[in-house]
Design a protein around this motif. Structure first.
Motif: not given
Length: 238
Positions: A215-228
């Motif tokens: 939720y914090a990442a979404l609120s700041e407009g930041r992308e979450e890093t996807i595991y690869r």
């Protein structure tokens, strides 16, 4: 840590909320004096007691144990968790992420959990157990918060790495500490020294911290890093 002072004519008692513990010493040993702004003497209680200098400490039940005992390991990790949440709170406030009230409440509940952890059920009196009993409704509160927050998040389709800005990353750090704290509680529950409701709270808390990190990442407009999946690159020179 907040303390409460109970003063008599010759002794000073300091109550530590986390341990629900009262340490009494003669005033002459417990107090030091400093000059106040009005020129008078101000009595300031010393933070140290020297009772743990030999590597032991006391539970609320009154039994003295080594500081690496399961109870103190659990208490120390709970304290570490609250500190991490406190840091996350500051990042959330700076970013105007509206979860400060919930995080503060969690820190207060962790203090209550600490009192329960410090009261081994197999040794404590019924009165001590009653005074430090953990409120099971705190688990329900976390579940309601998780459900409310989840409805605001995009579906989780991949594994994510701790990321998404300072607030989100710090909440992920708190989540990982919470997992460790939960592991520290397992031997206490298994040995019937601790109410299983406390362990359930920690289990649910890690889920909450994961959810609000997203939720914090979404609120700041930041992308979450996807595991690869990282695959070794082939050496094309051979």
């Amino acid at each position: 840590m907040a303390t409460r002072l109970l003063q008599s004519s010759s002794r000073l008692c300091v109550t530590f909320p986390l341990m629900n513990k009262i340490i009494c010493k003669p005033l002459c040993q417990q107090l030091k004096f400093s000059q106040g702004s009005n020129g008078g003497n101000v009595k300031v209680p010393k933070i140290y007691t020297k009772t743990g200098d030999k590597g032991t400490s006391v539970t609320i039940a009154g039994d003295r144990r080594p500081k690496d005992d399961d109870i103190f390991e659990a208490l120390g990790t709970t304290d570490e968790l609250s500190s991490a949440i406190g840091l996350a709170r500051e990042f959330c406030v700076e970013a105007n992420i509206d979860i400060d009230m919930q995080l503060e409440e969690i820190q207060c509940v962790l203090q209550d959990a600490g009192s329960c952890i410090a009261t081994p059920k197999n040794l404590a009196s019924q009165n001590q157990i009653s005074l430090t009993q953990f409120d099971a409704s705190s688990v329900d509160t976390l579940e309601n918060w998780i459900d409310d927050c989840t409805h605001q998040l995009p579906p989780l389709k991949n594994f994510i790495l701790p990321s998404g800005g300072k607030a989100s990353s710090c909440l992920h750090l708190a989540r990982s500490i919470c997992r460790r704290a939960e592991r520290r509680l397992v031997p206490l529950v298994d040995s019937q020294q601790l109410d299983p409701k406390v362990a359930r709270y920690f289990n649910r808390l890690s889920d909450f911290l994961f959810t609000v990190a997203r939720y914090a990442a979404l609120s700041e407009g930041r992308e979450e890093t996807i595991y690869r999946k990282i695959r070794p690159s082939k050496d094309k020179t051979k």
